[in-house]
Design a protein around this motif. Structure first.
Motif, PDB file in Angstrom:
ATOM      1  N   THR A   1      -7.437  -8.957  -3.776  1.00  0.00           N
ATOM      2  CA  THR A   1      -6.592  -8.460  -4.558  1.00  0.00           C
ATOM      3  C   THR A   1      -5.584  -9.364  -5.558  1.00  0.00           C
ATOM      4  O   THR A   1      -4.790 -10.705  -4.635  1.00  0.00           O
TER       5      THR A   1
ATOM      6  N   ASN B   1      -7.192  -4.021  -7.666  1.00  0.00           N
ATOM      7  CA  ASN B   1      -7.961  -3.991  -6.718  1.00  0.00           C
ATOM      8  C   ASN B   1      -9.418  -4.883  -7.128  1.00  0.00           C
ATOM      9  O   ASN B   1     -10.140  -4.245  -7.841  1.00  0.00           O
TER      10      ASN B   1
ATOM     11  N   PRO C   1     -10.964   1.074  -0.077  1.00  0.00           N
ATOM     12  CA  PRO C   1     -10.165   2.307  -1.172  1.00  0.00           C
ATOM     13  C   PRO C   1      -9.445   3.236  -0.521  1.00  0.00           C
ATOM     14  O   PRO C   1     -10.246   4.200  -0.655  1.00  0.00           O
TER      15      PRO C   1
ATOM     16  N   LYS D   1      -3.037   0.364   2.342  1.00  0.00           N
ATOM     17  CA  LYS D   1      -3.227  -0.498   1.208  1.00  0.00           C
ATOM     18  C   LYS D   1      -2.525  -1.462   0.921  1.00  0.00           C
ATOM     19  O   LYS D   1      -3.293  -3.007   1.190  1.00  0.00           O
TER      20      LYS D   1
END
Length: 386
Positions: A263, A278, A28, A5
Motif C-alpha cells: 500500500t 492498494n 482485498p 484492511k
C-alpha cells in the motif's frame, strides 16, 4: 476503509533504510469510510514541557539541533524539512532536507546506541528547495527539489559518497518518494494544485540511473481503480510531465508519502486528504478527509509528511494547523499525538522512527521565529506501540 484492511496493509517496521514491509495474506475487501475522531491509544496530551511540546504521559522530548547553531561541530541547516532514519551498527542516522533556495541540500545527525549525537555533516549541497524525499532499501536518501522541473538526488546518509542527480526520475515539482521492493518501483508525489502521482521503474532494481517514469491514470472520483501510463518526455519541457498523458489523475498538492505492505499512502494539502493506493488490486480510496470528520472538529488539518510504525499506526505531520502530529490507528481513529506551542508561523516536517521504534525525530521548520533560520529538530522518546 475497513479495520481489516488497515490491519493487514499498514504493518511495517523501520529497519535500516526507512520502512520495510512485512508479509501480507490479506484478500482485498470492499471500500469503506475514512478515519474519524476518537481517543488516542496514547491517551490525552499533557501540559507543554520545557520545549513547548505537549505529549502523552510517559513521553519526553529534547532538541537535537537548531538552524545556524553548531551540533557536533557542524552548523545545522536552515528550514529543516523531510527526513528519514537509517540503521548504523548499534546506532542510527537521521537525514534531514533543507527547504531553501539557493543552497538547500540535506544534512545528517549521527547517534550511538544510547542516543548520543556523535557526528553531524552535509550529505547534499547546492541544490534548490529540498522538501521531502524518501529512503531506499539499499540505504540511500532520495532528496527531492520542490521547484518546477526539479530533480531527485540520491544521497549517501554516511556522507562519504557524492550525491547523484537522477534525471530519469523526471523533472517536475517533486515532493516525496517511497520505494516498493515488491513491484520494484519508487513512487513520487507532485506538489502543485493539479499534480499527479508517479512511479519510477528502474531498469535494474537498486540502480536509479535509468528506467521508466509512469503516471497514475484514474477517474475523478475519490475511489476506484487505476492504471499506469508511460510519461513520454521525463524532462518536462516544453510540456510538463503531468500534462503529457490523457486521463492522468489530478491530486491537489501532493505531499508526504509512505509505503507499507503493498500500500502507498500519501497526503494532499489542497484538500486535507490522505489517500490509500492498494497496489495488489490497483484501487484507490480516501483514508482521511477533514471535511468528512463527524462528529466534532477535525483533529488533523494542513496534512503534510507521513510515516508509519510496526503497530500499524500512521503518524501525519501538520503544515500549519495547530502544529500537531496526529496518529491514525489501524481501527480508523485519528487523534493528536503531540502539539507544539508558540510556533504558529511554522510547520512540522520529517517525522521518522529509529529502527527500534522507540524514538521519533521531526523538525519545526521555522521554529518560534517564523523564519527559515529558526528551524528546530526534535527527538521524542517513549512507549510507542509495537
Amino acid at each position: 476503509m475497513s479495520t481489516l484492511k488497515r490491519r493487514n496493509f499498514l504493518r511495517a517496521a523501520v529497519l535500516g533504510a526507512g520502512v520495510t514491509a512485512f508479509g501480507n495474506t490479506f484478500t482485498p475487501s470492499a471500500l469503506a469510510n475514512p478515519a474519524q475522531n476518537g481517543p488516542s491509544p496514547y491517551g490525552p496530551l499533557q501540559p507543554a514541557d520545557a520545549n513547548g511540546i505537549q505529549l502523552p504521559a510517559g513521553f519526553t522530548s529534547r532538541i537535537v539541533a537548531r538552524s545556524r547553531q553548531k551540533v557536533a561541530g557542524y552548523t545545522w541547516h536552515d528550514a529543516p524539512d523531510g527526513g528519514a532514519v537509517f540503521a548504523d551498527g548499534s546506532g542510527w542516522i537521521y537525514v534531514s532536507n533543507s527547504e531553501i533556495t539557493p543552497g538547500g541540500g540535506a544534512s545528517a545527525l549521527k547517534f550511538d546506541a544510547n542516543g548520543t549525537i556523535t557526528g553531524a555533516y552535509r550529505v547534499l549541497a547546492d541544490t534548490r528547495q529540498n522538501c521531502a524525499g524518501g529512503a531506499t532499501p539499499w540505504q540511500t536518501w532520495l532528496s527531492c527539489e520542490e521547484i518546477d522541473r526539479g530533480y531527485v538526488y540520491e544521497c549517501d546518509p554516511w556522507g562519504t559518497k557524492a550525491a547523484i542527480r537522477r534525471p530519469a526520475m523526471g523533472q517536475f515539482k517533486h515532493e516525496a518518494a517511497a520505494a516498493d521492493p515488491v513491484r520494484k518501483a519508487v513512487y513520487l508525489t507532485e506538489d502543485v494544485s493539479d499534480g499527479c502521482f508517479y512511479r519510477f521503474l528502474p531498469t535494474t532494481w537498486g540502480d536509479l540511473s535509468a528506467g521508466k517514469l509512469q503516471v497514475l491514470r484514474a477517474g475523478s472520483a475519490t475511489s476506484g481503480s487505476f492504471t499506469w501510463a508511460d510519461v513520454p518526455d521525463v524532462d518536462g519541457s516544453p510540456t510538463a510531465t503531468r500534462n503529457q498523458v490523457s486521463g492522468a489523475k489530478r491530486f491537489n498538492g501532493g505531499e508526504g508519502l509512505h509505503y507499507a505492505n503493498d500500500t502507498a499512502w500519501f497526503t494532499t494539502k489542497g484538500d486535507n486528504r490522505l489517500w490509500q493506493l492498494n497496489l495488489v488490486n490497483n484501487t484507490y480510496e480516501l483514508a482521511y478527509d477533514d471535511s468528512l470528520v463527524n462528529p466534532g472538529t477535525p483533529p488533523l488539518t494542513g496534512v503534510d509528511n507521513v510515516t508509519g510504525t510496526a503497530s500499524g499506526d500512521l503518524f501525519v505531520a501538520e503544515d500549519g494547523g495547530n502544529m500537531e502530529i496526529c496518529v491514525i490507528t489501524p481501527n480508523d481513529v485519528v487523534a493528536p499525538f503531540l502539539r507544539i506551542n508558540g510556533q504558529s508561523g511554522s510547520e512540522i516536517c520529517g517525522p521518522a522512527f529509529t529502527p527500534a521504534g522507540n524514538r521519533l525525530y521531526f523538525s519545526s521548520q521555522r521554529g518560534t521565529t517564523g523564519s527559515s533560520s529558526g528551524g528546530i529538530t526534535y527527538e521524542v522518546t517513549g512507549p510507542f506501540r509495537s
